[in-house]
Enzyme design. Structure first.
Site, PDB file in Angstrom:
ATOM      1  N   ARG A 297       0.831  -1.209   0.000  1.00 59.82           N
ATOM      2  CA  ARG A 297       0.000   0.000   0.000  1.00 59.82           C
ATOM      3  C   ARG A 297       0.864   1.257   0.000  1.00 59.82           C
ATOM      4  O   ARG A 297       0.532   2.246  -0.651  1.00 59.82           O
ATOM      5  CB  ARG A 297      -0.963  -0.025   1.200  1.00 59.82           C
ATOM      6  CG  ARG A 297      -2.090  -0.993   0.960  1.00 59.82           C
ATOM      7  CD  ARG A 297      -3.043  -1.209   2.123  1.00 59.82           C
ATOM      8  NE  ARG A 297      -4.146  -2.036   1.642  1.00 59.82           N
ATOM      9  CZ  ARG A 297      -5.201  -2.398   2.364  1.00 59.82           C
ATOM     10  NH1 ARG A 297      -5.308  -2.003   3.627  1.00 59.82           N
ATOM     11  NH2 ARG A 297      -6.154  -3.139   1.843  1.00 59.82           N
ATOM     12  N   TYR A 432      -6.430  -0.458  -7.014  1.00 53.35           N
ATOM     13  CA  TYR A 432      -5.883  -1.737  -6.524  1.00 53.35           C
ATOM     14  C   TYR A 432      -5.197  -1.602  -5.166  1.00 53.35           C
ATOM     15  O   TYR A 432      -5.067  -0.525  -4.637  1.00 53.35           O
ATOM     16  CB  TYR A 432      -5.030  -2.448  -7.565  1.00 53.35           C
ATOM     17  CG  TYR A 432      -3.779  -1.807  -8.128  1.00 53.35           C
ATOM     18  CD1 TYR A 432      -3.129  -0.742  -7.537  1.00 53.35           C
ATOM     19  CD2 TYR A 432      -3.226  -2.333  -9.305  1.00 53.35           C
ATOM     20  CE1 TYR A 432      -1.978  -0.217  -8.094  1.00 53.35           C
ATOM     21  CE2 TYR A 432      -2.071  -1.820  -9.866  1.00 53.35           C
ATOM     22  CZ  TYR A 432      -1.447  -0.754  -9.252  1.00 53.35           C
ATOM     23  OH  TYR A 432      -0.314  -0.256  -9.804  1.00 53.35           O
ATOM     24  N   GLU A 433      -4.844  -2.741  -4.601  1.00 51.67           N
ATOM     25  CA  GLU A 433      -4.269  -2.792  -3.247  1.00 51.67           C
ATOM     26  C   GLU A 433      -5.240  -2.232  -2.220  1.00 51.67           C
ATOM     27  O   GLU A 433      -4.825  -1.586  -1.255  1.00 51.67           O
ATOM     28  CB  GLU A 433      -2.987  -1.961  -3.225  1.00 51.67           C
ATOM     29  CG  GLU A 433      -1.655  -2.630  -3.026  1.00 51.67           C
ATOM     30  CD  GLU A 433      -1.626  -4.123  -2.947  1.00 51.67           C
ATOM     31  OE1 GLU A 433      -1.471  -4.744  -4.010  1.00 51.67           O
ATOM     32  OE2 GLU A 433      -1.742  -4.698  -1.865  1.00 51.67           O
ATOM     33  N   GLY A 434      -6.538  -2.497  -2.420  1.00 52.32           N
ATOM     34  CA  GLY A 434      -7.560  -1.911  -1.546  1.00 52.32           C
ATOM     35  C   GLY A 434      -7.980  -0.567  -2.103  1.00 52.32           C
ATOM     36  O   GLY A 434      -7.175   0.369  -2.101  1.00 52.32           O
TER      37      GLY A 434
END
Lengths: 589, 589
Positions: A297, A432-434
């Site tokens: 993140r 992406y990545e949350g």
């Protein structure tokens, strides 16, 4: 258009925000002196300008080509990757025990920022490998580490992260890929994963897939998930490559951007013979994945500011040469567009936002380093700031690359110019990545509850109290003061919500995160301005650069920071107005 | 993904904001009763849903293909265009004397909005033709009108607008294309134009290019520019087609979006035989072009909100069906993502911004109609609001289509989904027809000086005074009050700038325009909410729809309008901080 790493800026942020001297005093990081860090960044800057930045456009235009499960990268990618390996860049912050250089994470972030500016799509390969290294360092058995880590650290092999399935995106716990135990202690994996970044390519001899799967009779949800190593080629005990494993890329996505990053649908066990090896304990998959996801993140946040930096340099170059129209109220002579106030505003908005995002991101990364060295407060600060870094810096990425297109005018809309690519590339990072919505919920739902914000706010308040009354610093203080006061109020309001009022917290999460990021970003820019003022007074450093830092902080304070307190009303209005229009009326108008 | 025209919303804005009954009372518009307008919009909605919307994706994927100066449109475009002609849509607001239907401009805008939502790239063909019709109606000789107008009005021929040259973008006065008088009274045109929208295609038998060029010995700058008709095929006196004129599309651009809109480089007079006919007086080119440019700016504003509307419908459809994750603090059952507060916030932000932009745009268009009928105050209001419409609605277009991508998550980044197309298409609108920076300068540099803002602000204040104290309307009032007070202060500050302080005005132009648009948008939503409340009290209309209008206005007031007063500080800080970082330090970091 080339890329020049902003070396002085990076070093200044490392020194004044990340406290590089303090990091170098941590056990194991004794080598990370400012001189060495400066040399590393200068060396990587040469590699980026010379090899990676020139491939950015061909990567976009040609892209990763997939035919029958074989992915071919554009010409030049193999050579550039070979240089990456040769320079030892893959193992920059990996443990020396596994062949790494053991340098601080924050330094690897500064190098990654350069790589991401130079070639975001390519950088994802290295970012995913770094994540795999981290997960295996933390959770794999010594034997697994012996077999897989060294070649990931050297860069000879690359790594991937396999979470998403069609029904399991943000909701990882809904995944269905199955892992069945095999007599020899290994597992057999069966299932499909989508959106697997660099899931297949031709740059490395082997690809180590880290796969989340569910074991038989595992409990539902995230607790039933375990992590598995699934190598593309099985690895013999002596480290040589064995049989091709039963895992294949069965499709690649046609995406808006990052065309040189092959986004694959991976099929595991089509012939019921996909061999996997469990990492860590059964049911410990999510924990392992979170280790690597938190760093990922931070890295995705870096992407946002890195692509914005590239777009800024590109737009600046254009604005300095394009001559068009006379100045507003300024006679008839056409001027370079950088002299027009509105273009200047766009460029300064880019510069200031990028520098705020960089400061937040480096502080978060440095806090990770300090946390690893045992500083619990720093570890909690890293936790608190990770969602802020990810969401704010990636929003900045989209917003600033869009501004860069605007600076180019009509030329920006023509793909040949390359300005549009930055926007297309940057657009994935808030997703992406949350998603950034998930980051905001993580901030208000988990991170605020840890209470670390109180210490952070106290630090900001202390800095504020130390600012002189007059001059540039004195002029900036009230803006930060207003923002902090509003943030404090919003945070206390947020903390009081419970039960049904949690809906109000969820409703406020996104504007709250923005307010948080603007305030922390403004603080860190003012902190840099204070350091710059100190150096100027002491006749240290490059006065032009230092004065520019002060002026940029002041621009941020006056022009961008006022948006923060203005969010207090929207944040505290609650969820009611979000749901006041019933779904049918959203639809039928 | 299909498109459903928001008919009730369009009608409601026409009635409550554009004062449709008042328009229908103007001479010549007697036919434009609410019944007729409703019928026209319903009919065009069918055409859009049935023929134009389904071509949006193929237009993007296949695009306009150019080979050796011949441009071929994707399959289906010819048929759809034939339906456009057959329905008489091309001449909706053209004068009956030239075969048009003589309906109000604001109604043609409502139809154009639908077309732009359905297929933005395609709509540019009709938009440019409408501009050509307008210019010829206003400035061409009767003979020219006889030869060219009828077939443009019928849609059999299409029109273009040729301004831009490589060195003359925003600065039209820098153009070099030359027009030399010929013995027979016609002219010979020589030069190149770039970025010519629909400059060549295969949908119509002839293309009427309107070209700005410089006559020999003309004064420099805009005063030396004249307007010329340059038909692709010369037109005989009996209206039949003659020889192919010496004008060709020598290249088409590869663009970020609007792939089905051929953007051509046009070469005039390669064989020194490009025949042109002057429109209006020599040196009157810019005036003629401005006639059509002002309406084009309103139309480009429409594009912004129209593409945002399409993206909103698309995202809403996805959010209503995609199931993912449990609600924040709400147990374990996964819900459709529309139930998540953050997704709901994104959808409501789209809805509210789109409706604010629509209201501003329709008010501007209706003011054009009233201005044409002799209402000088309305004409000045149209002048004042045109740059606000263009810039705000197109910024909304980019920001809201980007939000729509976010609602889709990973799916939004995959081109197959179609969400990314909306963003790519929308991104041109803040650039062309005068960049949004130019619009902001037009607002603060020319339009404020006309003083019409005083009457507008007085109208807002009067509406505010008439709002009830309690209920939804009472709750919204303070937000509008704050915004108006700030706007008033900013406007007065702006009007006081002179001499060197004009730099401060230029520096503030963009945030000032945003503040202006948010305030006027908020006012018009509250005005609609007041009308809806009145209808609810009188038990008229659809109560669910009316309540949704009230709730949307309140969302805008509480969540989005507070950004307006927060811009007062940034606006009034002046230009200093924009230029405080010297150019070299922007560059070398």
């Amino acid at each position: 258009m080339t890329y020049t790493a902003p070396l002085r800026e990076q070093m200044f942020v490392l020194e004044t925000v990340a406290d590089l001297p303090g990091i170098a005093a941590l056990p194991g990081f004794e080598g990370a002196t400012p001189d060495l860090v400066g040399a590393v960044l200068a060396e990587s800057a040469r590699l980026m300008a010379g090899e990676f930045a020139p491939l950015n456009s061909v990567g976009d235009k040609v892209g990763a080509r997939a035919v029958d499960g074989v992915v071919t990268m554009p010409e030049g990618f193999r050579d550039a990757y070979a240089s990456w390996i040769a320079g030892g860049w893959a193992g920059l912050n990996a443990a020396p025990a596994h062949g790494g250089q053991g340098l601080p994470f924050v330094l690897s972030c500064a190098v990654m920022e350069q790589l991401m500016s130079a070639n975001m799509a390519f950088s994802l390969c290295m970012m995913l490998s770094a994540g795999a290294i981290e997960a295996l360092q933390a959770h794999a058995s010594p034997e697994q580490q012996r077999l897989y880590l060294e070649k990931l650290v050297s860069g000879e092999w690359t790594g991937t992260m396999n979470l998403t399935e069609p029904q399991a995106g943000s909701d990882v716990g809904a995944l269905r890929t199955l892992a069945v135990p095999h007599a020899d202690g290994s597992w057999r994996i069966k299932g499909q994963k989508i959106y697997i970044t660099w899931g297949e390519h031709d740059l490395a001899d082997n690809i180590i897939h880290l796969v989340l799967a569910r074991t038989p009779d595992a409990p539902p949800g995230t607790k039933g998930i375990s992590l598995f190593i699934v190598p593309k080629f099985l690895v013999n005990a002596d480290g040589s490559l064995g049989a091709r494993n039963d895992v294949r890329a069965i499709a690649t996505e046609h995406k808006l951007g990052i065309h040189a990053s092959p986004t694959c649908t991976m099929s595991f066990g089509d012939r019921d013979d996909c061999v996997g090896f469990m990492v860590g304990a059964e049911g410990g998959g999510m924990r392992a994945m979170f280790t690597m996801m938190n760093h990922a993140r931070i890295n995705v946040g870096l992407q946002g500011l890195a692509v914005a930096e590239r777009a800024y340099q590109h737009a600046l170059d254009y604005a300095r040469t394009r001559v068009q129209s006379a100045k507003f109220g300024g006679g008839r002579a056409p001027v370079r567009i950088i002299e027009h106030a509105d273009v200047r505003r766009m460029l300064m908005t880019m510069k200031a936002n990028i520098e705020a995002a960089r400061a937040i991101t480096y502080l978060t990364a440095a806090s990770v380093d300090r946390g690893h060295a045992g500083d619990a407060e720093a570890a909690r600060l890293a936790d608190l700031l990770t969602p802020v870094t990810k969401a704010f810096a990636t929003d900045v990425g989209v917003e600033m690359t869009s501004l860069a297109v605007q600076v180019f005018g009509g030329m920006g809309y023509v793909e040949e110019t390359g300005a549009a690519q930055h926007l297309r590339d940057a657009r994935i990072a808030p997703i992406y990545e949350g998603t950034n919505g998930i980051q905001a919920l993580d901030l208000v739902g988990r991170k605020l509850g840890q209470g670390r914000w109180q210490g952070l706010f106290a630090d900001i308040r202390a800095d504020l109290a130390g600012l002189p009354k007059g001059g540039d610093l004195g002029a900036m203080a009230p803006y930060l003061d207003d923002a902090l006061a509003a943030l404090q109020t919003a945070t206390v309001w947020m903390s009081g919500n419970d039960g049904a009022a949690l809906e109000d917290t969820a409703a406020a999460a996104t504007p709250y995160l923005r307010m948080f990021a603007l305030t922390v970003g403004g603080w860190l820019l003012i902190r840099q301005a204070a350091a710059a003022s100190g150096q100027l007074a002491a006749a240290q450093g490059d006065p032009d650069f230092l004065r520019a830092k002060v002026a940029t902080a002041r621009f941020f304070a006056e022009q961008l920071l006022p948006a923060a307190p203005a969010l207090l009303g929207p944040i505290t209005r609650g969820a009611l107005s979000l749901y006041a229009v019933p779904e049918e009326q959203l639809l039928a108008r």
